[in-house]
Design a protein around this motif. Structure first.
Motif, mmCIF file in Angstrom:
data_model
loop_
_atom_site.group_PDB
_atom_site.id
_atom_site.type_symbol
_atom_site.label_atom_id
_atom_site.label_comp_id
_atom_site.label_asym_id
_atom_site.label_seq_id
_atom_site.Cartn_x
_atom_site.Cartn_y
_atom_site.Cartn_z
ATOM 1 N N ASP A 36 0.954 -1.152 0.408
ATOM 2 C CA ASP A 36 0.397 0.029 0.239
ATOM 3 C C ASP A 36 0.575 1.256 -0.225
ATOM 4 O OD1 ASP A 36 0.740 -1.109 2.994
ATOM 5 O OD2 ASP A 36 -1.084 -0.147 3.757
ATOM 6 N N ARG A 37 1.686 1.450 0.244
ATOM 7 C CA ARG A 37 2.991 2.596 0.039
ATOM 8 C C ARG A 37 4.035 2.251 -1.044
ATOM 9 N NH1 ARG A 37 6.012 2.455 6.388
ATOM 10 N NH2 ARG A 37 3.602 2.345 7.219
ATOM 11 N N GLU A 38 4.432 1.176 -1.845
ATOM 12 C CA GLU A 38 5.210 1.067 -2.783
ATOM 13 C C GLU A 38 4.490 0.718 -3.625
ATOM 14 O OE1 GLU A 38 8.471 -1.055 -1.623
ATOM 15 O OE2 GLU A 38 8.121 -0.959 0.095
ATOM 16 N N PRO A 39 4.100 1.207 -4.640
ATOM 17 C CA PRO A 39 2.901 1.293 -5.994
ATOM 18 C C PRO A 39 4.419 0.116 -6.849
ATOM 19 C CG PRO A 39 3.662 3.474 -6.049
ATOM 20 C CD PRO A 39 4.537 3.101 -4.409
ATOM 21 N N GLY A 40 3.062 -0.926 -7.931
ATOM 22 C CA GLY A 40 3.720 -1.305 -8.195
ATOM 23 C C GLY A 40 4.327 -2.952 -7.624
ATOM 24 N N GLN A 41 4.056 -2.870 -6.495
ATOM 25 C CA GLN A 41 4.476 -3.797 -5.451
ATOM 26 C C GLN A 41 3.622 -5.206 -5.262
ATOM 27 O OE1 GLN A 41 7.207 -5.211 -4.530
ATOM 28 N NE2 GLN A 41 8.366 -3.481 -4.905
ATOM 29 N N ARG A 42 1.894 -4.166 -4.991
ATOM 30 C CA ARG A 42 0.783 -5.146 -4.924
ATOM 31 C C ARG A 42 0.634 -5.928 -7.077
ATOM 32 N NH1 ARG A 42 -4.223 -5.862 -6.802
ATOM 33 N NH2 ARG A 42 -5.951 -6.360 -5.278
ATOM 34 N N ASP A 43 1.191 -5.394 -7.912
ATOM 35 C CA ASP A 43 0.884 -6.289 -9.375
ATOM 36 C C ASP A 43 2.341 -7.505 -9.213
ATOM 37 O OD1 ASP A 43 -1.256 -4.815 -10.006
ATOM 38 O OD2 ASP A 43 -0.369 -3.584 -10.769
ATOM 39 N N ARG A 44 3.727 -6.733 -8.592
ATOM 40 C CA ARG A 44 4.404 -8.301 -8.904
ATOM 41 C C ARG A 44 3.890 -9.374 -7.806
ATOM 42 N NH1 ARG A 44 8.287 -10.685 -9.588
ATOM 43 N NH2 ARG A 44 10.367 -10.453 -8.617
ATOM 44 N N MET A 45 3.538 -9.148 -7.052
ATOM 45 C CA MET A 45 3.416 -9.861 -5.537
ATOM 46 C C MET A 45 2.843 -11.161 -6.319
ATOM 47 S SD MET A 45 0.562 -9.471 -2.164
ATOM 48 C CE MET A 45 -1.097 -9.348 -3.008
ATOM 49 N N ILE A 46 1.084 -10.477 -7.093
ATOM 50 C CA ILE A 46 0.104 -11.184 -7.786
ATOM 51 C C ILE A 46 0.905 -11.639 -8.778
ATOM 52 C CG2 ILE A 46 -1.724 -11.284 -9.505
ATOM 53 C CD1 ILE A 46 -2.326 -8.273 -7.632
ATOM 54 N N GLU A 47 2.458 -11.207 -9.216
ATOM 55 C CA GLU A 47 2.646 -12.170 -10.440
ATOM 56 C C GLU A 47 3.205 -13.175 -10.068
ATOM 57 O OE1 GLU A 47 6.214 -10.740 -12.759
ATOM 58 O OE2 GLU A 47 5.063 -8.927 -12.953
ATOM 59 N N ARG A 48 4.257 -12.486 -8.659
ATOM 60 C CA ARG A 48 4.771 -14.409 -8.211
ATOM 61 C C ARG A 48 3.762 -15.198 -7.242
ATOM 62 N NH1 ARG A 48 9.228 -12.038 -4.572
ATOM 63 N NH2 ARG A 48 9.458 -14.000 -4.643
ATOM 64 N N THR A 49 3.031 -14.438 -6.862
ATOM 65 C CA THR A 49 2.273 -15.721 -5.619
ATOM 66 C C THR A 49 0.648 -15.838 -6.461
ATOM 67 O OG1 THR A 49 0.561 -13.677 -4.836
ATOM 68 C CG2 THR A 49 3.111 -14.854 -4.143
ATOM 69 N N GLY A 50 -0.237 -15.051 -7.687
ATOM 70 C CA GLY A 50 -1.100 -15.726 -8.336
ATOM 71 C C GLY A 50 -2.641 -15.240 -6.961
ATOM 72 N N ARG A 51 -2.006 -14.488 -5.870
ATOM 73 C CA ARG A 51 -2.859 -14.325 -5.452
ATOM 74 C C ARG A 51 -3.031 -12.448 -5.008
ATOM 75 N NH1 ARG A 51 -2.224 -18.324 -0.178
ATOM 76 N NH2 ARG A 51 -1.582 -20.842 -0.645
ATOM 77 N N ARG A 52 -4.357 -12.522 -3.874
ATOM 78 C CA ARG A 52 -4.226 -10.694 -4.046
ATOM 79 C C ARG A 52 -4.318 -10.272 -2.899
ATOM 80 N NH1 ARG A 52 -6.725 -8.297 -8.282
ATOM 81 N NH2 ARG A 52 -6.448 -9.753 -10.930
ATOM 82 N N THR A 53 -4.414 -11.452 -1.784
ATOM 83 C CA THR A 53 -4.104 -11.051 -0.213
ATOM 84 C C THR A 53 -2.763 -10.704 0.252
ATOM 85 O OG1 THR A 53 -4.099 -13.820 0.118
ATOM 86 C CG2 THR A 53 -6.735 -12.119 -0.032
ATOM 87 N N VAL A 54 -2.807 -10.647 1.517
ATOM 88 C CA VAL A 54 -1.829 -10.067 2.721
ATOM 89 C C VAL A 54 -2.325 -10.626 3.790
ATOM 90 C CG1 VAL A 54 -0.473 -8.265 1.091
ATOM 91 C CG2 VAL A 54 -2.111 -7.814 3.374
#
Length: 89
Positions: A36-54
């Motif tokens: 929520d602080r680093e733009p683009g990291q959410r998309d990177r997380m989804i790309e790496r994990t296939g998941r949208r939750t933290v």
């Protein structure tokens, strides 16, 4: 000890629980990526994990999953060996 990376948000009770468990198991160097602080990291997380939750947690190169996955790994006796590098990861 394997490197631990956790994708997180500022206010997330599951992230806090996961962090507390990791610290109880001896993790002193936890890299936290604030999606929520680093733009683009959410998309990177989804790309790496296939998941949208933290949280989404990696030990070494292994994607452990979220808080419930981490707790289950600990209950099964697999977390400490993985953290110490003697398990997968």
């Amino acid at each position: 000890m394997n490197k631990v990376v956790m994708y997180s948000k500022d206010y997330c009770p599951y992230c806090a629980r996961a962090k507390a468990l990791l610290e109880q198991r001896g993790v002193t160097d936890l890299e936290i990526i604030q999606i929520d602080r680093e733009p683009g990291q959410r998309d990177r997380m989804i790309e790496r994990t296939g998941r949208r939750t933290v949280p989404q947690i990696f030990i070494g190169d292994t994607h452990v999953g979220g808080c419930d996955d981490l707790m289950a790994l600990d209950r099964s006796g697999g977390l400490v060996p993985m953290l110490n590098g003697s398990g997968p990861g």
